[in-house]
Structures are given as C-alpha cells and as structure tokens.
Design a protein around this motif. Structure first.
Motif, short mmCIF file in Angstrom:
data_model
loop_
_atom_site.label_atom_id
_atom_site.label_comp_id
_atom_site.label_asym_id
_atom_site.label_seq_id
_atom_site.Cartn_x
_atom_site.Cartn_y
_atom_site.Cartn_z
N ARG A 66 -20.69 -7.38 -36.47
CA ARG A 66 -20.30 -8.39 -35.50
C ARG A 66 -19.14 -8.37 -34.82
N THR A 69 -18.91 -4.97 -33.01
CA THR A 69 -19.41 -4.84 -31.90
C THR A 69 -19.03 -5.23 -30.28
N GLU A 70 -18.40 -6.69 -30.83
CA GLU A 70 -17.59 -7.92 -30.00
C GLU A 70 -16.66 -6.70 -29.15
N GLU A 71 -15.73 -6.01 -29.85
CA GLU A 71 -13.98 -5.22 -29.30
C GLU A 71 -14.77 -4.09 -29.34
N ARG A 72 -15.13 -3.63 -29.34
CA ARG A 72 -15.75 -2.48 -28.89
C ARG A 72 -16.59 -2.59 -27.50
N ALA A 73 -16.99 -3.96 -27.81
CA ALA A 73 -17.95 -4.26 -25.95
C ALA A 73 -16.38 -4.87 -24.57
N ARG A 74 -15.68 -4.55 -25.17
CA ARG A 74 -14.08 -5.17 -24.54
C ARG A 74 -12.64 -3.99 -24.79
N TRP A 75 -13.02 -2.99 -25.67
CA TRP A 75 -12.23 -1.61 -25.65
C TRP A 75 -12.91 -0.61 -25.89
N ARG A 76 -12.80 0.15 -25.74
CA ARG A 76 -13.31 2.34 -25.35
C ARG A 76 -12.21 2.22 -25.79
N LEU A 95 -18.36 2.18 -36.55
CA LEU A 95 -17.46 1.61 -35.72
C LEU A 95 -15.74 1.80 -35.11
#
Ligand SMILES: O=C(O)C(=O)C[C@]1(C(=O)O)C=C[C@@H](O)C=C1
Length: 330
Positions: A66, A69-76, A95
C-alpha cells in the motif's frame, strides 16, 4: 543533445566507475544524481532525479504494497525503497526500481542476500563505524546472489557533538577500489552537496522529507561542482591538438554552466534594481568586478577581461529584457 553539465561530467566517467541504471537514471555517468526530497510540482525548476522511501520507520506496521502504491501515485520517476524486513521484498520487487540496504542493516546478511535476489539495483549504505572492508563485504554478498548492480552510499559516522560526520576520503577510496558508483547521504542539509561531488561522488541522497529549497540547492551545487571540478582536476599537459581541444571542450562546458547561472543572477538584479536593463547600467560596478577578476586571471589582465565581461554582461541584459517583454523571467 547532452547538456553542458553532462559534457563536463563525461570526463569524470571515462576513467570512473562502472554505471548502474535505476529506472531511467544512470548512476556513475552523466550529471551527478540528486535522489530524495520533495518531488516538486509542475512549475518546479529543480526536481530530484529519483526518490527513495524507507519502510523501517513503520516497523512492519504499514503494508509495504500500500505504501509503495501510494508513492507511485505521487512519483513516476526512479524509486528506491529500504525494506523493514524480508516480508516487504515481494512488493518492492513489483513496485520499486531499486533496493536500499540501510546503514543499520549492514550486519543483516540474510536480508541483504534476499534483497539481492530480487535482481534490482542495490544501494548499500555504510553503517556507522564500518570500515571499507566491511562495507565492500556487502557487495560480495550481493555478487554471490548474482547481483552485480551495486551502488555504495556513504552515510557518515556518529561523533560526539555532530551527529553526522561524512567520510569523503573513505568514500573516494572505496569508489576507486570497487569501481562502483558512490552516493553521499546528506539528510536534510544540502550544504555539503558540492563538496561530495568535488570529492568524486556520483550523486547525493537527501532525506525523503527534504524540502524543495534543499533539492534546488543540491541540484545547483552538484551541477556546478561537477562542471568546475572536472576540467581543473585534469591538468596533464596536452601533447596533441586533439588532446588540447578535448580539454578545451571540458573547460567550455564548465564555462557554459557558469555563464547560464550568471545570466540568471543578473536577471534577478535587473528585476530588483529601481532601473533595470541597459538603462540602469552601472559602469563603476562593472569596472570593479573586472578588476577583481584580473586578480585571479593576471595573464589575461584587465583590458582583455573588460572586453570579455562586456559581452557577457550585455548578453545577460539582453536576456533579462527579453524575459521581461515575454514575462518569462524566473
Ligand atoms: O550589478 C548590477 O547592478 C547589475 O545590473 C548586474 C550587472 C552584471 O551583469 O554583473 C549588469 C549590469 C550592470 O552594468 C552591472 C552589473
């Protein structure tokens, strides 16, 4: 086309360490990396090249999948993650772009080996007090698992009084000995970013919570340090036209970085002065800055430097006026 900083840094890498790719970031080649800190909004002028995240602070209480996944939503961009335990590794494998073996984990060989088996690039931090030998032993554990994509990271030693005493000499020796890219962990203070790169580091790690200003300071200091250290560090007398031209190219790359920065600062002065641009020209200030430069460049001397600086200053004023007309100045 490579930027001036990349060209200036290229010399660093021809005899430097191997390279390790983390996502689309290459460590050990090109401009020094700044990893960590605020991701920067759409209008940010400086962003980190990569980010990292530690799952240790949560002591296993937070679900790794989780959190990632949250970090991935902020940073690509490239993302490195420090696990809390082996239980976090599957999520990291899915991830993240790389694993951080934290300074506190240096003795946990089982976790190191399990992390290495993910096959992702590994950033191995030096634990406080660890010797070069102990540090490089971790690289061998990774290699034993078939993972050779290792970057080393100097984190400093704890001392009485100062919490964080970086050992740049050790960093430099280990870089030469191991042939691997090396980072320096600066936490939330970018003050030593230039020194780290001047000492040979391939990049710096900032604390994930470091603010935008710290990121901007680290990006600028590392770029300038890379640009000016490389040409002055190589003073071998060139014997052929090609050699001399190659050295000139490196010096010009450094000049380009400095000229760009100078123009930016001159633009700030134009906006702050009561009368900016060509109309507000201050010949006395120009004479003084040329005289100061002549003390550092005595062979060129004041008369030649005055001609050079006149062209530089006029280019800066032109750019500032163009920015003002277009409303594009920073
Ligand atoms: O120092 C100033 O007042 C500036 O405007 C900057 C600057 C410069 O580029 O250094 C530009 C024009 C002035 O004639 C003097 C210096």
């Amino acid at each position: 086309m490579p930027t001036a900083v990349q060209e200036a840094h290229a010399a660093h890498t021809t005899t430097g360490p191997g390279t390790v790719r983390v996502g689309d970031m290459t460590l050990g080649e090109g401009p020094p990396a700044v990893i960590g800190g605020a991701p920067g909004g759409a209008d940010a002028t400086s962003r980190p090249m990569g980010r990292w995240l530690s799952l240790r602070g949560h002591h296993g209480a937070r679900d790794a999948r989780r959190a990632l996944t949250e970090e991935r939503a902020r940073w690509r961009g490239p993302l490195l993650v420090e696990p809390f335990s082996a239980a976090d590794l599957p999520a990291i494998g899915d991830l993240a772009d790389g694993v951080i073996v934290g300074a506190a984990w240096m003795q946990d060989f089982r976790l190191v080996r399990a992390a290495a088996r993910l096959g992702l690039p590994m950033v191995v931090q030096r634990g406080p007090g660890a010797t070069a030998q102990e540090w490089l032993a971790i690289v061998d554990y990774c290699a034993a698992e078939g993972n050779d994509r290792v970057v080393l990271c100097e984190c400093g030693d704890r001392t009485r009084g100062a919490e964080h005493a970086l050992n740049l000499g050790l960093m430099r020796a280990v870089r030469a000995r191991s042939g691997r890219p090396v980072l320096v962990h600066l936490g939330t203070d970018a003050g030593l970013a230039g020194a780290a790169v001047a000492a040979g580091a391939d990049g710096v790690l900032l604390a994930p919570e470091a603010g935008e200003e710290t990121v901007a300071a680290a990006v600028e200091a590392t770029a300038l340090a890379a640009a000016v250290t490389v040409p002055t560090a190589r003073r071998a007398a060139p014997r052929t036209v090609a050699d001399a031209r190659a050295q000139i190219d490196r010096v010009d790359a450094a000049l380009a970085v400095l000229l760009e920065r100078r123009a930016e600062l001159a633009g700030v002065v134009q906006r702050l002065k009561p009368v900016g641009g060509f109309a507000g020209r201050d010949m006395e200030r120009e004479r003084r800055l040329v005289a100061a430069m002549a003390r550092r460049a005595p062979r060129l001397g004041e008369a030649r430097l005055a001609r050079i600086m006149n062209a530089v200053i006029e280019a800066g004023l032109e750019l500032a006026e163009q920015d003002r007309r277009r409303g594009t100045g920073r």
